[in-house]
Design a protein around this motif. Structure first.
Motif, PDB file in Angstrom:
ATOM      1  N   LYS A 131     -47.340  20.640  46.802  1.00 43.73           N
ATOM      2  CA  LYS A 131     -47.155  21.976  48.191  1.00 43.73           C
ATOM      3  C   LYS A 131     -45.619  21.760  48.569  1.00 43.73           C
ATOM      4  O   LYS A 131     -45.032  22.381  48.988  1.00 43.73           O
ATOM      5  N   MET A 132     -45.630  19.793  48.979  1.00 41.16           N
ATOM      6  CA  MET A 132     -44.268  20.195  48.769  1.00 41.16           C
ATOM      7  C   MET A 132     -43.266  20.673  48.512  1.00 41.16           C
ATOM      8  O   MET A 132     -41.719  21.009  48.583  1.00 41.16           O
ATOM      9  N   LEU A 133     -43.131  20.113  46.868  1.00 41.25           N
ATOM     10  CA  LEU A 133     -42.079  20.890  46.173  1.00 41.25           C
ATOM     11  C   LEU A 133     -42.061  22.315  46.820  1.00 41.25           C
ATOM     12  O   LEU A 133     -41.178  22.878  46.179  1.00 41.25           O
ATOM     13  N   LEU A 134     -43.131  23.340  46.711  1.00 37.83           N
ATOM     14  CA  LEU A 134     -43.362  24.652  46.733  1.00 37.83           C
ATOM     15  C   LEU A 134     -42.730  25.429  47.843  1.00 37.83           C
ATOM     16  O   LEU A 134     -42.449  26.514  48.572  1.00 37.83           O
ATOM     17  N   GLY A 135     -42.682  23.930  49.078  1.00 30.60           N
ATOM     18  CA  GLY A 135     -41.925  24.815  50.470  1.00 30.60           C
ATOM     19  C   GLY A 135     -42.219  26.109  50.825  1.00 30.60           C
ATOM     20  O   GLY A 135     -42.991  26.770  51.106  1.00 30.60           O
ATOM     21  N   ASP A 136     -41.469  26.170  51.559  1.00 35.17           N
ATOM     22  CA  ASP A 136     -41.658  27.964  51.763  1.00 35.17           C
ATOM     23  C   ASP A 136     -41.636  29.184  50.904  1.00 35.17           C
ATOM     24  O   ASP A 136     -41.591  30.446  50.489  1.00 35.17           O
ATOM     25  N   SER A 137     -41.627  28.592  49.465  1.00 36.08           N
ATOM     26  CA  SER A 137     -41.264  29.433  48.326  1.00 36.08           C
ATOM     27  C   SER A 137     -42.440  30.669  47.748  1.00 36.08           C
ATOM     28  O   SER A 137     -43.506  30.093  48.655  1.00 36.08           O
ATOM     29  N   ASP A 138     -42.016  32.027  48.053  1.00 40.01           N
ATOM     30  CA  ASP A 138     -43.377  33.114  48.083  1.00 40.01           C
ATOM     31  C   ASP A 138     -43.610  33.519  46.355  1.00 40.01           C
ATOM     32  O   ASP A 138     -43.785  34.004  46.096  1.00 40.01           O
ATOM     33  N   ASN A 139     -42.179  32.602  45.471  1.00 39.94           N
ATOM     34  CA  ASN A 139     -42.599  32.815  43.732  1.00 39.94           C
ATOM     35  C   ASN A 139     -43.752  31.087  43.216  1.00 39.94           C
ATOM     36  O   ASN A 139     -43.598  31.265  42.507  1.00 39.94           O
ATOM     37  N   THR A 140     -45.009  31.485  44.438  1.00 39.30           N
ATOM     38  CA  THR A 140     -45.977  30.426  43.816  1.00 39.30           C
ATOM     39  C   THR A 140     -46.337  29.914  42.542  1.00 39.30           C
ATOM     40  O   THR A 140     -45.888  29.205  41.984  1.00 39.30           O
ATOM     41  N   LEU A 141     -46.675  31.455  41.891  1.00 37.07           N
ATOM     42  CA  LEU A 141     -46.912  31.261  40.336  1.00 37.07           C
ATOM     43  C   LEU A 141     -46.092  31.600  39.623  1.00 37.07           C
ATOM     44  O   LEU A 141     -46.368  30.620  38.554  1.00 37.07           O
ATOM     45  N   VAL A 142     -45.016  31.807  40.083  1.00 39.35           N
ATOM     46  CA  VAL A 142     -43.419  31.839  38.621  1.00 39.35           C
ATOM     47  C   VAL A 142     -43.247  30.193  39.112  1.00 39.35           C
ATOM     48  O   VAL A 142     -43.576  28.893  37.844  1.00 39.35           O
ATOM     49  N   LEU A 143     -43.579  29.631  39.977  1.00 36.55           N
ATOM     50  CA  LEU A 143     -43.409  27.881  39.728  1.00 36.55           C
ATOM     51  C   LEU A 143     -44.249  27.456  39.105  1.00 36.55           C
ATOM     52  O   LEU A 143     -43.226  26.264  38.772  1.00 36.55           O
ATOM     53  N   LEU A 144     -45.469  27.605  39.695  1.00 36.24           N
ATOM     54  CA  LEU A 144     -46.391  26.804  38.708  1.00 36.24           C
ATOM     55  C   LEU A 144     -46.717  27.028  37.223  1.00 36.24           C
ATOM     56  O   LEU A 144     -46.933  25.989  36.548  1.00 36.24           O
ATOM     57  N   LEU A 145     -46.342  28.072  36.821  1.00 36.83           N
ATOM     58  CA  LEU A 145     -45.780  28.118  35.060  1.00 36.83           C
ATOM     59  C   LEU A 145     -44.942  27.154  34.698  1.00 36.83           C
ATOM     60  O   LEU A 145     -45.144  26.505  33.792  1.00 36.83           O
ATOM     61  N   GLU A 146     -44.002  27.662  35.693  1.00 38.45           N
ATOM     62  CA  GLU A 146     -42.772  27.241  35.099  1.00 38.45           C
ATOM     63  C   GLU A 146     -42.739  24.726  34.759  1.00 38.45           C
ATOM     64  O   GLU A 146     -42.713  24.321  34.433  1.00 38.45           O
TER      65      GLU A 146
END
Length: 196
Positions: free
Chosen positions: A124-139
């Motif tokens: 969640k900290m890596l994610l921050g306010d990113s709106d690309n949650t799914l892309v980030l998860l897949l990468e």
């Protein structure tokens, strides 16, 4: 864009290969040690089930569908490793790894869910306010899968060396490696904040 992609993949790789968080590696060793290179399809499927479970729990946590008790999860992670290692000791030389898909794959998926929850806060900290949650998860999941394949290959390779050059029987190899894992994981259980 490509720079972000590699950053997230590398983050997933480093998550598994972090020497200070070797629980992931211990689980993979326990999962892989009963197998040989000829079983690569089954091992790849097992590791992929683990990654799937890990990724699913990250999705659930990232979208705030589940909340977790960190101490409980940090206690359950070594429990999952201990269960797999003890199972290896009890079934070494009995061909248990040849059984039908069934419970082994579902157990691995479930254990992957637990391990993923252990990383949810940091993710969640890596994610921050990113709106690309799914892309980030897949990468991130791709990075995890790459590092897991590296570890699995190393375990299979060391098993091959141990059994061909050093003439360990398969049974003895499983017993020795699983016993070492048990020896490493018991202090993790003992040091858990959940038991304090």
């Amino acid at each position: 864009m490509l720079e972000n992609f590699w950053f997230n993949v590398e983050y997933g790789i480093n998550h598994v290969l972090d020497i200070n968080a070797y629980d992931h590696v211990l689980f993979l060793i326990s999962l892989t040690v009963p197998y040989a290179f000829k079983d690569w399809k089954r091992v790849l499927l097992l590791v992929s089930m683990f990654t799937l479970g890990h990724t699913l729990s990250l999705v659930l946590a990232a979208y705030n569908i589940v909340s977790i008790n960190v101490q409980l999860v940090e206690f359950l992670i070594p429990v999952t490793i201990l269960i797999v290692a003890v199972y290896n000791v009890l079934t070494a030389g009995k061909g248990a790894q040849k059984e039908r898909v069934g419970i082994l794959f579902f157990t691995t998926l479930f254990f992957g869910l637990i391990h993923g929850l252990g990383f949810a806060r940091e993710f969640k900290m890596l994610l921050g306010d990113s709106d690309n949650t799914l892309v980030l998860l897949l990468e991130f999941a791709l990075g995890i899968e790459i590092s897991q394949i590296i570890i699995v290959f190393m375990v299979l390779f060391l098993g091959y060396l141990g059994q061909t050059i050093f003439r360990f029987s398969k049974r003895d190899w499983i017993l020795v490696i699983s016993s070492v894992v048990i020896g490493l994981v018991i202090p993790m259980l003992h040091n858990s904040d959940f038991l304090s």
